[in-house]
Motif scaffolding. Structure first.
Motif, PDB file in Angstrom:
ATOM      1  N   PHE A   1     -14.289  17.336  14.542  1.00  0.00           N
ATOM      2  CA  PHE A   1     -15.736  17.501  14.673  1.00  0.00           C
ATOM      3  C   PHE A   1     -16.216  17.249  16.107  1.00  0.00           C
ATOM      4  CE2 PHE A   1     -15.788  17.432  10.055  1.00  0.00           C
ATOM      5  CZ  PHE A   1     -16.718  18.415   9.815  1.00  0.00           C
ATOM      6  N   LEU A   2     -15.608  16.236  16.765  1.00  0.00           N
ATOM      7  CA  LEU A   2     -15.979  15.997  18.162  1.00  0.00           C
ATOM      8  C   LEU A   2     -15.648  17.212  19.016  1.00  0.00           C
ATOM      9  CD1 LEU A   2     -14.912  12.336  19.028  1.00  0.00           C
ATOM     10  CD2 LEU A   2     -17.206  13.282  19.001  1.00  0.00           C
ATOM     11  N   THR A   3     -14.451  17.773  18.791  1.00  0.00           N
ATOM     12  CA  THR A   3     -14.034  18.949  19.556  1.00  0.00           C
ATOM     13  C   THR A   3     -15.016  20.096  19.341  1.00  0.00           C
ATOM     14  OG1 THR A   3     -11.758  18.259  19.175  1.00  0.00           O
ATOM     15  CG2 THR A   3     -12.084  20.462  20.047  1.00  0.00           C
ATOM     16  N   LEU A   4     -15.343  20.349  18.057  1.00  0.00           N
ATOM     17  CA  LEU A   4     -16.297  21.422  17.746  1.00  0.00           C
ATOM     18  C   LEU A   4     -17.646  21.149  18.399  1.00  0.00           C
ATOM     19  CD1 LEU A   4     -15.749  22.255  13.980  1.00  0.00           C
ATOM     20  CD2 LEU A   4     -15.388  23.768  15.937  1.00  0.00           C
ATOM     21  N   GLY A   5     -18.115  19.902  18.300  1.00  0.00           N
ATOM     22  CA  GLY A   5     -19.421  19.551  18.845  1.00  0.00           C
ATOM     23  C   GLY A   5     -19.472  19.735  20.347  1.00  0.00           C
ATOM     24  N   ILE A   6     -18.410  19.296  21.045  1.00  0.00           N
ATOM     25  CA  ILE A   6     -18.389  19.422  22.497  1.00  0.00           C
ATOM     26  C   ILE A   6     -18.325  20.888  22.896  1.00  0.00           C
ATOM     27  CG2 ILE A   6     -16.997  18.967  24.554  1.00  0.00           C
ATOM     28  CD1 ILE A   6     -16.230  16.293  23.263  1.00  0.00           C
ATOM     29  N   THR A   7     -17.480  21.664  22.196  1.00  0.00           N
ATOM     30  CA  THR A   7     -17.356  23.091  22.500  1.00  0.00           C
ATOM     31  C   THR A   7     -18.686  23.802  22.285  1.00  0.00           C
ATOM     32  OG1 THR A   7     -15.075  22.965  21.721  1.00  0.00           O
ATOM     33  CG2 THR A   7     -16.003  25.163  22.006  1.00  0.00           C
ATOM     34  N   ALA A   8     -19.323  23.543  21.132  1.00  0.00           N
ATOM     35  CA  ALA A   8     -20.597  24.196  20.826  1.00  0.00           C
ATOM     36  C   ALA A   8     -21.665  23.753  21.824  1.00  0.00           C
ATOM     37  CB  ALA A   8     -21.030  23.872  19.398  1.00  0.00           C
ATOM     38  N   GLY A   9     -21.680  22.452  22.153  1.00  0.00           N
ATOM     39  CA  GLY A   9     -22.672  21.939  23.094  1.00  0.00           C
ATOM     40  C   GLY A   9     -22.512  22.576  24.461  1.00  0.00           C
ATOM     41  N   SER A  10     -21.271  22.753  24.877  1.00  0.00           N
ATOM     42  CA  SER A  10     -21.007  23.375  26.172  1.00  0.00           C
ATOM     43  C   SER A  10     -21.491  24.820  26.186  1.00  0.00           C
ATOM     44  CB  SER A  10     -19.509  23.307  26.475  1.00  0.00           C
ATOM     45  OG  SER A  10     -19.152  24.288  27.406  1.00  0.00           O
ATOM     46  N   TYR A  11     -21.220  25.551  25.089  1.00  0.00           N
ATOM     47  CA  TYR A  11     -21.661  26.945  25.056  1.00  0.00           C
ATOM     48  C   TYR A  11     -23.184  27.021  24.999  1.00  0.00           C
ATOM     49  CZ  TYR A  11     -21.653  31.924  24.263  1.00  0.00           C
ATOM     50  OH  TYR A  11     -21.862  33.272  24.424  1.00  0.00           O
TER      51      TYR A  11
ATOM     52  N   THR B   1     -15.082  33.324  28.459  1.00  0.00           N
ATOM     53  CA  THR B   1     -15.097  33.058  27.014  1.00  0.00           C
ATOM     54  C   THR B   1     -13.860  32.282  26.561  1.00  0.00           C
ATOM     55  OG1 THR B   1     -14.387  35.342  26.896  1.00  0.00           O
ATOM     56  CG2 THR B   1     -16.575  34.868  26.086  1.00  0.00           C
ATOM     57  N   PHE B   2     -12.778  32.356  27.357  1.00  0.00           N
ATOM     58  CA  PHE B   2     -11.552  31.622  26.998  1.00  0.00           C
ATOM     59  C   PHE B   2     -11.825  30.124  26.869  1.00  0.00           C
ATOM     60  CE2 PHE B   2      -7.640  34.355  28.035  1.00  0.00           C
ATOM     61  CZ  PHE B   2      -8.250  35.469  27.507  1.00  0.00           C
ATOM     62  N   ILE B   3     -12.817  29.618  27.635  1.00  0.00           N
ATOM     63  CA  ILE B   3     -13.102  28.186  27.593  1.00  0.00           C
ATOM     64  C   ILE B   3     -13.430  27.754  26.163  1.00  0.00           C
ATOM     65  CG2 ILE B   3     -14.704  26.385  28.362  1.00  0.00           C
ATOM     66  CD1 ILE B   3     -15.097  28.005  30.941  1.00  0.00           C
ATOM     67  N   TRP B   4     -14.329  28.498  25.521  1.00  0.00           N
ATOM     68  CA  TRP B   4     -14.784  28.100  24.170  1.00  0.00           C
ATOM     69  C   TRP B   4     -13.825  28.595  23.104  1.00  0.00           C
ATOM     70  CZ3 TRP B   4     -18.158  30.699  27.619  1.00  0.00           C
ATOM     71  CH2 TRP B   4     -18.873  29.808  28.442  1.00  0.00           C
ATOM     72  N   LEU B   5     -13.175  29.742  23.366  1.00  0.00           N
ATOM     73  CA  LEU B   5     -12.143  30.212  22.446  1.00  0.00           C
ATOM     74  C   LEU B   5     -11.052  29.147  22.336  1.00  0.00           C
ATOM     75  CD1 LEU B   5     -10.884  32.578  20.807  1.00  0.00           C
ATOM     76  CD2 LEU B   5      -9.709  33.245  22.901  1.00  0.00           C
ATOM     77  N   GLY B   6     -10.648  28.604  23.497  1.00  0.00           N
ATOM     78  CA  GLY B   6      -9.640  27.545  23.512  1.00  0.00           C
ATOM     79  C   GLY B   6     -10.118  26.326  22.744  1.00  0.00           C
ATOM     80  N   GLY B   7     -11.392  25.939  22.963  1.00  0.00           N
ATOM     81  CA  GLY B   7     -11.952  24.788  22.248  1.00  0.00           C
ATOM     82  C   GLY B   7     -11.899  25.005  20.742  1.00  0.00           C
ATOM     83  N   ALA B   8     -12.232  26.230  20.309  1.00  0.00           N
ATOM     84  CA  ALA B   8     -12.195  26.539  18.874  1.00  0.00           C
ATOM     85  C   ALA B   8     -10.762  26.466  18.361  1.00  0.00           C
ATOM     86  CB  ALA B   8     -12.792  27.921  18.618  1.00  0.00           C
ATOM     87  N   MET B   9      -9.788  26.929  19.187  1.00  0.00           N
ATOM     88  CA  MET B   9      -8.381  26.866  18.763  1.00  0.00           C
ATOM     89  C   MET B   9      -7.929  25.414  18.604  1.00  0.00           C
ATOM     90  SD  MET B   9      -6.702  29.867  21.099  1.00  0.00           S
ATOM     91  CE  MET B   9      -5.000  29.490  20.684  1.00  0.00           C
ATOM     92  N   VAL B  10      -8.368  24.554  19.544  1.00  0.00           N
ATOM     93  CA  VAL B  10      -8.005  23.136  19.460  1.00  0.00           C
ATOM     94  C   VAL B  10      -8.518  22.552  18.138  1.00  0.00           C
ATOM     95  CG1 VAL B  10      -8.327  20.864  20.497  1.00  0.00           C
ATOM     96  CG2 VAL B  10      -7.948  22.848  21.964  1.00  0.00           C
ATOM     97  N   ALA B  11      -9.788  22.866  17.818  1.00  0.00           N
ATOM     98  CA  ALA B  11     -10.368  22.353  16.570  1.00  0.00           C
ATOM     99  C   ALA B  11      -9.619  22.915  15.362  1.00  0.00           C
ATOM    100  CB  ALA B  11     -11.851  22.701  16.495  1.00  0.00           C
ATOM    101  N   LEU B  12      -9.274  24.217  15.410  1.00  0.00           N
ATOM    102  CA  LEU B  12      -8.543  24.849  14.308  1.00  0.00           C
ATOM    103  C   LEU B  12      -7.184  24.168  14.120  1.00  0.00           C
ATOM    104  CD1 LEU B  12      -8.205  27.205  12.249  1.00  0.00           C
ATOM    105  CD2 LEU B  12      -7.113  28.481  14.106  1.00  0.00           C
ATOM    106  N   GLY B  13      -6.508  23.904  15.246  1.00  0.00           N
ATOM    107  CA  GLY B  13      -5.218  23.214  15.175  1.00  0.00           C
ATOM    108  C   GLY B  13      -5.368  21.867  14.488  1.00  0.00           C
ATOM    109  N   GLY B  14      -6.423  21.129  14.872  1.00  0.00           N
ATOM    110  CA  GLY B  14      -6.672  19.831  14.249  1.00  0.00           C
ATOM    111  C   GLY B  14      -6.890  19.976  12.752  1.00  0.00           C
ATOM    112  N   MET B  15      -7.634  21.023  12.377  1.00  0.00           N
ATOM    113  CA  MET B  15      -7.937  21.230  10.967  1.00  0.00           C
ATOM    114  C   MET B  15      -6.668  21.545  10.171  1.00  0.00           C
ATOM    115  SD  MET B  15     -11.435  23.224  10.010  1.00  0.00           S
ATOM    116  CE  MET B  15     -11.887  23.539  11.663  1.00  0.00           C
ATOM    117  N   LEU B  16      -5.817  22.424  10.724  1.00  0.00           N
ATOM    118  CA  LEU B  16      -4.554  22.757  10.040  1.00  0.00           C
ATOM    119  C   LEU B  16      -3.708  21.502   9.859  1.00  0.00           C
ATOM    120  CD1 LEU B  16      -3.502  26.118  11.722  1.00  0.00           C
ATOM    121  CD2 LEU B  16      -4.512  25.755   9.468  1.00  0.00           C
TER     122      LEU B  16
END
Lengths: 641, 144
Positions: A217-227, A607-622
């Motif tokens: 959630f922190l990763t998602l929040g930071i990524t979304a906040g940055s975008y 866009t890679f910046i936030w795409l990467g952030g989303a991947m990090v969060a997805l990895g955490g979720m998996l």
């Protein structure tokens, strides 16, 4: 009526938290059967009651009840419904209520789902949670009642800061809060384990899902906040090193370190004391974050409560919790048995280095964030900004990437240097090839961006290396999680480096029909038109854009918006997203000569910046799904064993 | 290696890392921290040349001028005791206006003027950068 019901629910929830604390103390020291049975229902009742209070606050905002002070100060009847609802937490009192609501629900969830801890440790954990909650209830009920009435009720409200009227900002604070509060649960586990002296692999396996969840959630929040900051503020940057951004980055850094050390504890029973210490530090960071944002001590849009009394209250809570936890740690750390030994060259060794480097970055960010506040105490006005943070954290972060690439290629316990070198061949090759390709035509971009791009290539190769030669369908979900998360960091790093190296900017006064070049694009101002929104009016510029001279034209319409309640104007940027980057346009002020100021950016691969952030969060979720599933299987196996 | 030794090593490394971080941060703070100046401070403390700083104060009434290119502008920042001329190329923030507060990020020039790379104005009617609020308050009380 609704407001009174909410306040009553809040008082009852506070009472439940107090009861929970007493029960927990009783279970830990005497373990009477009826107390053991009572503690779970009480925790669930607390979660239910505080959720009810939050629901009441949202209802009051939805109905625009102007007899409630908080609604008057932060809402307006003409606002779209989404922002009326978001208004419930887009202010000091509401956000603190949201904080304690998530804490209460998380406590109830621990009470319902946690089956791996023994009864005493679980009770101590729930008790620690109640202790945190009690402080926040006291804060709400004494210093910032969200349900206070105002008499006579005014005809309408004062509105919500237009910068906050954006879907990104309606959703990202709750996301961040779930992360903050998730860390507090991990902290409660650590306190519980210290109280009952049960620090070991079982405790680490119980704590891990909570750390993982909070971190996602922190990763998602930071990524979304940055975008959000990137597209809404119209300044074209994605990270400002604003103290409020740092307030979310610091717990993330600590949680990332904790996540890795908890793995060492769960898998190899090492780093016991260090893991407990990190849990304390991570929670301290989320408390400091709350304090920084909510005390009004900061120069920031987010710090809307300028009230010394509240600041002092949160500071006192901060001192009690962090001081208390550190004192408990100091008293009990001697009784934590030494874990397993490992060779310096091993997976554990790499994770220790990862932890140290993350801690160093955390230390620097903390010093840079707090320094101006401390200096202000001595009457010196100064601000620490981007130049400081870039210069200090940049090189260390790149060093961290090297260890990140090597870590997963090392074996647990002990490994050979030759074997590691052999496994590093392909990643190093990736790094080298990228460097050779980049150097000739990108010499002027600077050392850090160049190193960033080449390291990103090396890290990408290293990240997928653990999958080589494996049966992909039988590879555990948490291995996939690690691979995707590490790959996400590589993608993000590539985006950051590319943005700082290759961005093109054009700043002009545009007159109708004139072409202006930016990167591969040509932009022409076609015309201007008025636009009317629900609670704003705007001037929109229609830009006709072509890629190269002959490409098919498309339209972008950046706006300059004007809000009347409160009187404010904002820029709405217009962005065209392509596979290889974004064209970013901002409309400025009119020029006496009849043109309009236009700012155009071409940002390759941003866009890679936030795409990467989303991947990090997805990895955490998996990873989380993999761990929880495996945990279930284990519990069932234990049951039938 | 015995467990006790490993623990000592790790603790030593951690202390070293924390010390290194603090050292790095403090040395960088010395030359990188953007100090906050009001026009009156320059008279007292001299020009901070070659360093990124923040300049704060009020935009003097009637001082905003646009250059011929339409995107460069000049204005004067005042704190009631002194004034500093500022040059800025870019799109001014929405609430940038005369007789209103502003914080400019950039560098002082040898002639005492200021070249701004970024402007921070009030975000809305309720909000004002606290560092600016403090500064204005200070100058007011100094004048009394």
């Amino acid at each position: 009526m609704i407001a009174e019901a909410g306040l009553a629910a809040l008082w009852l929830a506070a009472a439940m938290a107090g009861l929970q604390l007493l029960l927990a103390a009783n279970v830990v020291y005497s373990a009477r059967e009826e107390m053991v049975r009572a503690i779970r229902p009480v925790a669930i009742a607390q979660g239910f009651l505080v959720a009810l209070a939050m629901l009441c606050l949202i209802l009051v905002f939805a109905k625009s009840d102007m007899s409630v002070k908080l609604v008057v100060e932060n809402s307006h009847s003409a606002k779209p419904m989404l922002y009326k609802l978001a208004g419930a937490w887009g202010n000091h009192e509401g956000s603190m209520l949201l904080w304690v609501t998530i804490l209460g629900i998380a406590g109830a969830a621990v009470a319902v789902f946690e089956r791996r801890l023994d009864q005493r440790t679980l009770s101590a954990t729930i008790g620690a949670q109640a202790l945190i909650a009690v402080g926040f209830y006291a804060f709400l009920l004494i210093a910032s009642n969200p349900f206070a009435r105002v008499f006579p009720a005014p005809a309408d409200g004062e509105g919500l800061n237009p910068l906050l009227q954006d879907p990104g900002l309606a959703f990202h604070p709750p996301t961040l809060y779930i992360g903050y509060v998730g860390i507090s649960v991990a902290f409660s586990f650590a306190v519980g384990a210290l109280v009952t002296r049960e620090v070991g692999p079982a405790f680490a396996r119980a704590m891990r899902p909570w750390v993982l969840g909070a971190w996602v959630f922190l990763t998602l929040g930071i990524t979304a906040g940055s975008y959000w900051a990137y597209y809404e503020l119209g300044w074209g940057g994605w990270w400002f090193w604003d103290p409020v951004e740092n307030a979310s980055l610091m717990p993330w850094l600590a949680a990332t370190a904790l996540l890795h050390s908890v793995s060492v504890l769960a898998t190899r029973d090492g780093l016991r004391a260090w893991t407990i210490m990190l849990a304390v530090v991570a929670f301290s960071m989320s408390m400091i974050g709350t304090f920084l944002v909510r005390s009004g001590i900061l120069t920031s849009v987010h710090a809307f409560a300028v009230d010394p009394e509240r600041g002092a209250f949160i500071l006192a809570l901060l001192a009690i919790y962090i001081g208390g936890a550190l004192a408990l740690f100091a008293m009990r750390v001697g009784t934590v048995r030494q874990g397993n030994v490992f060779a310096p060259l091993s997976r554990e060794g790499a994770l220790v280095v990862n932890n140290l480097l993350l801690s160093v970055i955390l230390g620097i960010v903390l010093i840079g964030t707090l320094y101006p506040i401390v200096a202000a105490g001595f009457g010196v006005h100064l601000s620490v900004g981007k130049p400081f943070f870039d210069k200090t954290t940049g090189p260390i972060a790149l060093g961290l990437v090297v260890f990140m690439a090597a870590g997963p290629l090392l074996r647990w316990r002990r490994d050979q240097a030759n074997a590691l070198l052999k496994r590093m061949t392909w990643p190093v090759a990736g790094f080298g090839v990228a460097l050779i390709v980049l150097v000739p035509f990108a010499w002027g971009i600077g050392v850090l961006p160049l190193a960033g791009l080449a390291l990103a290539a090396g890290l990408a190769v290293a990240s997928i290396a653990p999958l080589w030669g494996r049966n992909l369908r039988r590879t555990p979900l948490f291995t996939w999680g690690m691979v995707i998360a590490h790959l996400g960091i590589a993608v993000s790093l590539a985006g950051m480096a590319s943005d700082s190296a290759f961005t093109k900017e054009t700043l002009v006064v545009a007159r109708i029909g004139e072409p202006h070049a930016v990167g591969p694009y040509w932009v022409r101002l076609k015309g201007l038109r008025p636009v009317i929104g629900p609670n704003w009016s705007a001037i929109a510029a229609d830009l006709s854009v072509t890629r190269g001279e002959g490409g098919a034209p498309f339209i972008l319409s950046p706006q300059a918006r004007y809000f009347s309640d409160p009187p404010t104007s904002t820029n709405e940027s217009a962005i065209a997203t392509r596979l290889d980057g974004q064209l970013y346009t901002v409309l400025g002020q009119p020029d006496p000569s009849g043109g309009y100021q236009l700012r155009l950016w071409w940002k390759p691969f941003v866009t890679f910046i936030w795409l990467g952030g989303a991947m990090v969060a997805l990895g955490g979720m998996l990873s989380l799904i993999g761990r929880v599933r495996r945990g279930r299987v284990r519990v069932v196996e234990d049951y039938y064993a | 290696m015995k467990p006790k030794h490993q623990r000592m090593w790790l603790a030593g490394l951690a202390v070293l890392a924390v010390a290194g971080a603090s050292g790095l941060a403090l040395s960088a703070l010395k030359d990188q921290a953007a100090f906050f100046y009001a026009p009156g401070d320059v008279k007292k403390q001299g020009l901070p040349l070659g360093r990124a700083v923040r300049l704060g104060g009020l935009v003097q009434g009637g001082s905003i001028r646009k250059a011929a290119d339409g995107v460069t502008m000049r204005f004067v920042v005042t704190d009631g005791t002194a004034t500093t001329p500022v040059t800025f190329k870019g799109i001014a923030p929405d609430l940038f206006r005369e007789n209103s507060g502003v914080v400019a990020e950039g560098q002082f020039q040898p002639d005492g003027s200021f070249v701004a790379t970024n402007l921070l104005a009030k975000h809305d009617e309720k909000y004002q950068p606290p560092e600016l609020a403090g500064k204005l308050h200070e100058t007011k009380s100094l004048k009394q």
